[in-house]
Design a protein around this motif. Structure first.
Motif, PDB file in Angstrom:
ATOM      1  N   VAL A   1       0.843  -1.206   0.000  1.00 45.15           N
ATOM      2  CA  VAL A   1       0.000   0.000   0.000  1.00 45.15           C
ATOM      3  C   VAL A   1       0.871   1.247   0.000  1.00 45.15           C
ATOM      4  CG1 VAL A   1      -1.636   1.353   1.363  1.00 45.15           C
ATOM      5  CG2 VAL A   1      -1.998  -1.105   1.063  1.00 45.15           C
ATOM      6  N   ALA A   2       1.909   1.251   0.834  1.00 42.76           N
ATOM      7  CA  ALA A   2       2.813   2.398   0.871  1.00 42.76           C
ATOM      8  C   ALA A   2       3.514   2.585  -0.474  1.00 42.76           C
ATOM      9  CB  ALA A   2       3.844   2.216   1.984  1.00 42.76           C
ATOM     10  N   HIS A   3       3.921   1.473  -1.093  1.00 40.35           N
ATOM     11  CA  HIS A   3       4.553   1.568  -2.414  1.00 40.35           C
ATOM     12  C   HIS A   3       3.553   2.072  -3.457  1.00 40.35           C
ATOM     13  CE1 HIS A   3       7.055   0.778  -5.821  1.00 40.35           C
ATOM     14  NE2 HIS A   3       6.286  -0.178  -6.283  1.00 40.35           N
ATOM     15  N   ALA A   4       2.282   1.683  -3.330  1.00 33.88           N
ATOM     16  CA  ALA A   4       1.261   2.177  -4.257  1.00 33.88           C
ATOM     17  C   ALA A   4       1.068   3.679  -4.108  1.00 33.88           C
ATOM     18  CB  ALA A   4      -0.061   1.445  -4.012  1.00 33.88           C
ATOM     19  N   VAL A   5       1.141   4.184  -2.885  1.00 33.86           N
ATOM     20  CA  VAL A   5       1.062   5.629  -2.668  1.00 33.86           C
ATOM     21  C   VAL A   5       2.212   6.325  -3.393  1.00 33.86           C
ATOM     22  CG1 VAL A   5       1.231   7.456  -0.927  1.00 33.86           C
ATOM     23  CG2 VAL A   5      -0.162   5.428  -0.481  1.00 33.86           C
ATOM     24  N   SER A   6       3.410   5.755  -3.275  1.00 26.92           N
ATOM     25  CA  SER A   6       4.568   6.306  -3.981  1.00 26.92           C
ATOM     26  C   SER A   6       4.375   6.249  -5.497  1.00 26.92           C
ATOM     27  CB  SER A   6       5.823   5.533  -3.581  1.00 26.92           C
ATOM     28  OG  SER A   6       6.929   5.905  -4.361  1.00 26.92           O
ATOM     29  N   ALA A   7       3.829   5.123  -5.984  1.00 27.48           N
ATOM     30  CA  ALA A   7       3.588   4.989  -7.428  1.00 27.48           C
ATOM     31  C   ALA A   7       2.552   5.994  -7.903  1.00 27.48           C
ATOM     32  CB  ALA A   7       3.133   3.567  -7.746  1.00 27.48           C
ATOM     33  N   TYR A   8       1.528   6.231  -7.096  1.00 23.94           N
ATOM     34  CA  TYR A   8       0.525   7.248  -7.448  1.00 23.94           C
ATOM     35  C   TYR A   8       1.200   8.602  -7.655  1.00 23.94           C
ATOM     36  CZ  TYR A   8      -2.750  11.015  -6.558  1.00 23.94           C
ATOM     37  OH  TYR A   8      -3.441  12.195  -6.642  1.00 23.94           O
ATOM     38  N   GLY A   9       2.046   8.991  -6.699  1.00 24.44           N
ATOM     39  CA  GLY A   9       2.746  10.267  -6.842  1.00 24.44           C
ATOM     40  C   GLY A   9       3.637  10.302  -8.065  1.00 24.44           C
ATOM     41  N   THR A  10       4.259   9.169  -8.375  1.00 21.73           N
ATOM     42  CA  THR A  10       5.152   9.104  -9.536  1.00 21.73           C
ATOM     43  C   THR A  10       4.382   9.314 -10.836  1.00 21.73           C
ATOM     44  OG1 THR A  10       6.704   7.637  -8.416  1.00 21.73           O
ATOM     45  CG2 THR A  10       6.728   7.620 -10.826  1.00 21.73           C
ATOM     46  N   TYR A  11       3.228   8.652 -10.988  1.00 19.40           N
ATOM     47  CA  TYR A  11       2.467   8.783 -12.232  1.00 19.40           C
ATOM     48  C   TYR A  11       1.792  10.145 -12.333  1.00 19.40           C
ATOM     49  CZ  TYR A  11       3.380   3.929 -13.262  1.00 19.40           C
ATOM     50  OH  TYR A  11       4.027   2.754 -13.560  1.00 19.40           O
ATOM     51  N   LEU A  12       1.366  10.716 -11.218  1.00 19.45           N
ATOM     52  CA  LEU A  12       0.878  12.099 -11.236  1.00 19.45           C
ATOM     53  C   LEU A  12       2.003  13.029 -11.690  1.00 19.45           C
ATOM     54  CD1 LEU A  12      -1.192  13.849  -8.457  1.00 19.45           C
ATOM     55  CD2 LEU A  12       0.808  14.959  -9.404  1.00 19.45           C
TER      56      LEU A  12
END
Length: 457
Positions: A13-24
């Protein structure tokens, strides 16, 4: 379930939060680069610097994770990317070009280092038996983060500007770093942290040393020989096909905005959001199917090659101008094949010995980013003269041909192995107990770790 437990899912979940920020940030940084450089050529140069730093990082990732623990690499790269985005957020209205270039170097290299460390650490965190299921959870989380990041980029930038977008990305990296620090997953076989699935750190996770565990083979030349053998044959072919697949994927990423404007000139963003949302649904289905069909174990080269062919055909079909329902179906099927190949490919590389794994994923990251960079440049140039369908068809056709070559290679290898086993059995007069049949032989090539066979097919 002892493998993919709550602690590992919390890390995901924490990595998904990071991935969200990356794609934004992919969208925000592209628009911001245009503001700073003032030209499309400048935007391309900034993106090229980011990709080049990622390619270079892939070549050195194996050595870095060998010197440091994977957990240290994950935390350090997250914190470095947090700092880079904080700097951009604070200087958003007056950022010099050199600051922008320094930030994208940190982002490109940091993303590669983190992903190599994470993917090579999964078998240690959850055990070899559960690595395919864990990869499915990671792919599912990343797919959702991709869609949400792309979808929210425009409103975030419109409401708060680039400073807010960069701040959100910085916070996402900080969340990821904090989760790794708090959960303290066991990422290395010799590490001091507790395993995500084994808080006491006593679980072996199916990893042993390349020299068979006695520590003496490396002094007799076995270390070098083991690494050469481990990277030979189908493993290198697998990585090469992954790079070719990345090159093909660049074509539909570049061509999709053109297709969106042609199909829905008034609302191209809606077209793209619908397409990527359907694609994400397909990746979710792939995880569910593989989880049930493989019973938590990894599949082999055949499954990856077949998935690559299917993915190429589906993406080409999406550019033939089908009606909306057929387009959604093609996007779902492409997402399914995309998720399938990602899980199978990652699980296959993770079957290698622990000390070899980071080098494999570093080489893979270099192949993928090099392919994507080359594909982006070549596809953009080709789209100036050719229609989107022709460009996507040629690029994905090349990936499909590569997959067919891999299929033929694997079939020839298995046939030769079967003949050798048959000859050995007839010579000794008893069955060859060291051989396996069918798909089971596929995942053992190049992954022998001594006396113990790896779990999985």
């Amino acid at each position: 379930m002892t493998g993919v437990d709550l602690r590992f899912r919390s890390l995901v979940v924490a990595h998904a939060v990071s991935a969200y920020g990356t794609y934004l940030n992919l969208i925000a940084l592209s628009l911001f680069s245009y503001e700073v450089t003032g030209s499309a050529l400048g935007v391309g140069a900034v993106m090229a610097v980011r990709l080049l730093s990622g390619v270079t990082a892939g070549l050195t990732a194996g050595a870095l994770t060998a010197r440091l623990t994977r957990r240290t690499v994950m935390v350090a790269t997250d914190l470095a990317q947090t700092l880079a985005m904080v700097v951009l957020a604070l200087w958003a209205t007056r950022t010099p070009l050199w600051v922008l270039l320094a930030a994208v170097v940190v982002l490109g290299a940091g993303n590669t280092f983190f992903n190599v460390a994470l993917r090579s650490a999964v078998p240690v965190m959850v055990g070899q038996d559960d690595r395919a299921r864990a990869n499915g959870v990671l792919v599912t989380a990343r797919s959702i983060a991709t869609v949400l990041g792309f979808a929210s980029a425009a409103p975030v930038i419109a409401l708060g500007g680039f400073g807010v977008a960069f701040g959100v990305n910085a916070a996402s990296f900080a969340v990821s770093a904090g989760a790794v620090l708090l959960l303290r997953p066991r990422t290395d076989t010799g590490g001091d942290g507790g395993s995500v699935s084994d808080p006491g750190g006593t679980e072996d996770s199916g990893s042993v040393t390349e020299d068979g565990g006695d520590g003496f083979s490396s002094r007799r030349g076995g270390w070098l020989r083991g690494r050469i053998v481990g990277l030979a044959g189908p493993l290198l072919a697998l990585i090469a096909l992954r790079g070719l697949d990345a090159l093909a994927s660049a074509s539909h990423n570049v061509a999709l905005p053109l297709a969106a404007h042609a199909a829905e000139p008034s609302e191209p963003a809606v077209f793209m959001a619908r397409f990527w949302a359907a694609w994400a649904v397909g990746t979710l289905i792939a995880h569910q199917v593989l989880k049930r069909r493989s019973h938590g174990t990894s599949w082999g080269e055949r499954a990856f090659a077949v998935g690559t062919c299917a993915m190429s055909l589906c993406f080409v079909a999406a550019f033939t101008g089908p009606p909306a329902p057929a387009l959604i179906a093609a996007a779902v099927a492409a997402g399914f094949a995309d998720g399938w190949t990602e899980i199978v490919y990652t699980s296959r590389l993770q079957a290698a010995p622990d000390r070899q794994r980071a080098r494999l994923f570093g080489l893979s990251a270099t192949a993928e980013q090099s392919g994507f960079a080359l594909g982006t440049i070549a596809a953009a140039a080709a789209l100036e003269a050719l229609p989107a369908l022709a460009v996507v068809g040629v690029f994905h056709g090349a990936a499909a041909c590569g997959a067919l070559v891999l299929l033929l290679t694997v079939r020839r290898r298995d046939a030769r192995r079967d003949r050798d086993h048959s000859d050995r059995s007839s010579t000794s007069g008893e069955p060859d107990r060291s051989s396996t049949s069918g798909e089971k032989g596929e995942n053992t090539h190049g992954t022998s770790t001594g006396a113990r066979p790896l779990p999985g097919p």
